[in-house]
Write a protein that holds these residues in place. Structure first.
Motif, PDB file in Angstrom:
ATOM      1  N   GLY A  83       0.817  -1.192   0.000  1.00  0.00           N
ATOM      2  CA  GLY A  83       0.000   0.000   0.000  1.00  0.00           C
ATOM      3  C   GLY A  83       0.853   1.245   0.000  1.00  0.00           C
ATOM      4  N   SER A  84       0.210   2.396  -0.233  1.00  0.00           N
ATOM      5  CA  SER A  84       0.897   3.675  -0.158  1.00  0.00           C
ATOM      6  C   SER A  84       1.308   3.942   1.278  1.00  0.00           C
ATOM      7  N   GLN A  85       2.495   4.544   1.462  1.00  0.00           N
ATOM      8  CA  GLN A  85       2.966   4.854   2.800  1.00  0.00           C
ATOM      9  C   GLN A  85       2.094   5.907   3.483  1.00  0.00           C
ATOM     10  N   ASP A  86       1.274   6.607   2.700  1.00  0.00           N
ATOM     11  CA  ASP A  86       0.381   7.615   3.273  1.00  0.00           C
ATOM     12  C   ASP A  86      -0.984   7.032   3.641  1.00  0.00           C
ATOM     13  N   GLN A  87      -1.287   5.828   3.201  1.00  0.00           N
ATOM     14  CA  GLN A  87      -2.574   5.207   3.518  1.00  0.00           C
ATOM     15  C   GLN A  87      -2.544   4.626   4.916  1.00  0.00           C
ATOM     16  N   LEU A 132     -13.494   4.390   4.888  1.00  0.00           N
ATOM     17  CA  LEU A 132     -12.716   5.560   5.324  1.00  0.00           C
ATOM     18  C   LEU A 132     -11.420   5.712   4.530  1.00  0.00           C
ATOM     19  N   GLY A 133     -11.109   4.711   3.719  1.00  0.00           N
ATOM     20  CA  GLY A 133      -9.887   4.762   2.929  1.00  0.00           C
ATOM     21  C   GLY A 133      -8.705   4.048   3.549  1.00  0.00           C
ATOM     22  N   TYR A 134      -8.927   3.366   4.663  1.00  0.00           N
ATOM     23  CA  TYR A 134      -7.863   2.610   5.312  1.00  0.00           C
ATOM     24  C   TYR A 134      -7.632   1.280   4.589  1.00  0.00           C
ATOM     25  N   ALA A 135      -6.408   0.803   4.624  1.00  0.00           N
ATOM     26  CA  ALA A 135      -6.155  -0.617   4.385  1.00  0.00           C
ATOM     27  C   ALA A 135      -6.457  -1.338   5.693  1.00  0.00           C
ATOM     28  N   VAL A 136      -6.833  -2.606   5.599  1.00  0.00           N
ATOM     29  CA  VAL A 136      -7.247  -3.336   6.793  1.00  0.00           C
ATOM     30  C   VAL A 136      -6.548  -4.692   6.853  1.00  0.00           C
ATOM     31  N   GLY A 191      -7.024  -4.238  -0.662  1.00  0.00           N
ATOM     32  CA  GLY A 191      -6.830  -3.394   0.508  1.00  0.00           C
ATOM     33  C   GLY A 191      -7.132  -4.100   1.811  1.00  0.00           C
ATOM     34  N   ILE A 192      -7.512  -5.375   1.742  1.00  0.00           N
ATOM     35  CA  ILE A 192      -7.772  -6.171   2.947  1.00  0.00           C
ATOM     36  C   ILE A 192      -6.826  -7.365   2.952  1.00  0.00           C
ATOM     37  N   GLY A 231       0.968  -7.149   8.446  1.00  0.00           N
ATOM     38  CA  GLY A 231       0.431  -5.824   8.141  1.00  0.00           C
ATOM     39  C   GLY A 231       1.520  -4.835   7.788  1.00  0.00           C
ATOM     40  N   VAL A 232       2.610  -4.850   8.564  1.00  0.00           N
ATOM     41  CA  VAL A 232       3.719  -3.931   8.291  1.00  0.00           C
ATOM     42  C   VAL A 232       4.396  -4.281   6.969  1.00  0.00           C
ATOM     43  N   GLU A 233       4.568  -5.580   6.714  1.00  0.00           N
ATOM     44  CA  GLU A 233       5.207  -5.986   5.465  1.00  0.00           C
ATOM     45  C   GLU A 233       4.363  -5.595   4.253  1.00  0.00           C
ATOM     46  N   ARG A 234       3.055  -5.788   4.354  1.00  0.00           N
ATOM     47  CA  ARG A 234       2.174  -5.525   3.205  1.00  0.00           C
ATOM     48  C   ARG A 234       1.892  -4.034   3.030  1.00  0.00           C
ATOM     49  N   PHE A 235       1.618  -3.339   4.134  1.00  0.00           N
ATOM     50  CA  PHE A 235       1.149  -1.956   4.028  1.00  0.00           C
ATOM     51  C   PHE A 235       2.118  -0.918   4.593  1.00  0.00           C
ATOM     52  N   GLY A 236       3.131  -1.360   5.335  1.00  0.00           N
ATOM     53  CA  GLY A 236       4.164  -0.440   5.783  1.00  0.00           C
ATOM     54  C   GLY A 236       3.933   0.249   7.111  1.00  0.00           C
ATOM     55  N   ARG A 237       2.752   0.047   7.732  1.00  0.00           N
ATOM     56  CA  ARG A 237       2.456   0.767   8.974  1.00  0.00           C
ATOM     57  C   ARG A 237       1.239   0.151   9.663  1.00  0.00           C
TER      58      ARG A 237
END
Length: 237
Positions: free
Chosen positions: A2-6, A29-33, A47-48, A68-74
């Motif tokens: 995912g984007s680091q800003d998401q 809300l635009g979050y990744a989950v 995004g899930i 979660g951190v590996e896939r989306f960064g945060r």
């Protein structure tokens, strides 16, 4: 990736009921989950991220946060929704009941929250929401449930303690305290009797709890709050 800003939310007990509703709401809300439960299956939404496992197992908590951190960064938000509820007279509880409820409601909360907050500290911000029960504050002789009070009551106390511990470090910690909610968990129950437990005369809906969590997500000056969403139970009878 995912984007680091998401922003990214982790939801436990995510396969049905309130958990599934929260997954949908955070995606809107635009979050990744990162969605976890014992029975969750991968879907078509990139995004899930579905992570199957028993939240009472520390290894599951480690896999959920690491994935979660590996896939989306945060990791920005953790919602501790997973829970077991066993209503019995106190002397009827078995050793297995005690072990199962404390494993999910307490150990499950502890391990994943510790890992999530450790990561949030590297970002200087985050949010934790714990799902408890109105029975913690308003015991009812019609619903003997000491194990719920013991474990979810612990979560309410931990909510306030963590909120104060991390208030100056950008991490908020809140709780939602539901009444009886219309979910698959109550599919075989006497719904009229359950509705009558509430001064408003009805059970809550998944959307009632989801709306409360989203309110807390959008309330940057609220921390240490126990938000009762219980049809008036917390006010009295």
């Amino acid at each position: 990736m995912g984007s680091q800003d998401q922003k990214v939310a982790v939801v436990t007990g995510a396969s049905k009921g309130i958990g599934a509703g929260l997954v949908d709401a955070y995606r809107k809300l635009g979050y990744a989950v990162v969605a976890t439960s014992r029975s969750i299956a991968p879907g078509n939404d990139s995004g899930i991220l579905a992570v199957r496992g028993d939240i009472s197992d520390p290894a599951t908590a480690e896999r959920v946060i690491a994935a979660g951190v590996e896939r989306f960064g945060r990791i920005d938000t953790l919602i501790n929704n997973a829970g077991l509820f066993v209503a019995k007279p106190f002397t009827d509880y078995t050793a297995d009941d005690y072990a199962a409820v404390t494993a999910v409601n307490l150990a499950g909360f502890f391990h994943i929250t510790q890992l999530a907050i450790a990561h949030m500290l590297t970002q200087a911000g985050g949010h934790v929401v714990n799902l408890t029960t109105s029975l913690v504050d308003n015991a009812n002789s019609k619903v003997p449930s000491v194990l719920a009070s013991l474990t979810k009551g612990g979560l309410q106390s931990a909510t306030k303690s963590l909120a104060i511990e991390y208030a100056k470090r950008g991490i908020r910690v809140n709780a939602v305290s539901p009444g009886t909610i219309s979910t698959p968990m109550h599919a075989g129950d006497d719904r009229q009797a359950l509705a009558a437990l509430h001064p408003m005369g009805r059970m809550g809906e998944v959307s009632d709890i989801v709306d409360a969590v989203i309110y807390l997500e959008r309330a940057p000056f609220v921390t240490g709050e126990i938000l009762h969403v219980d049809g008036g139970v917390s006010a009295g009878h």
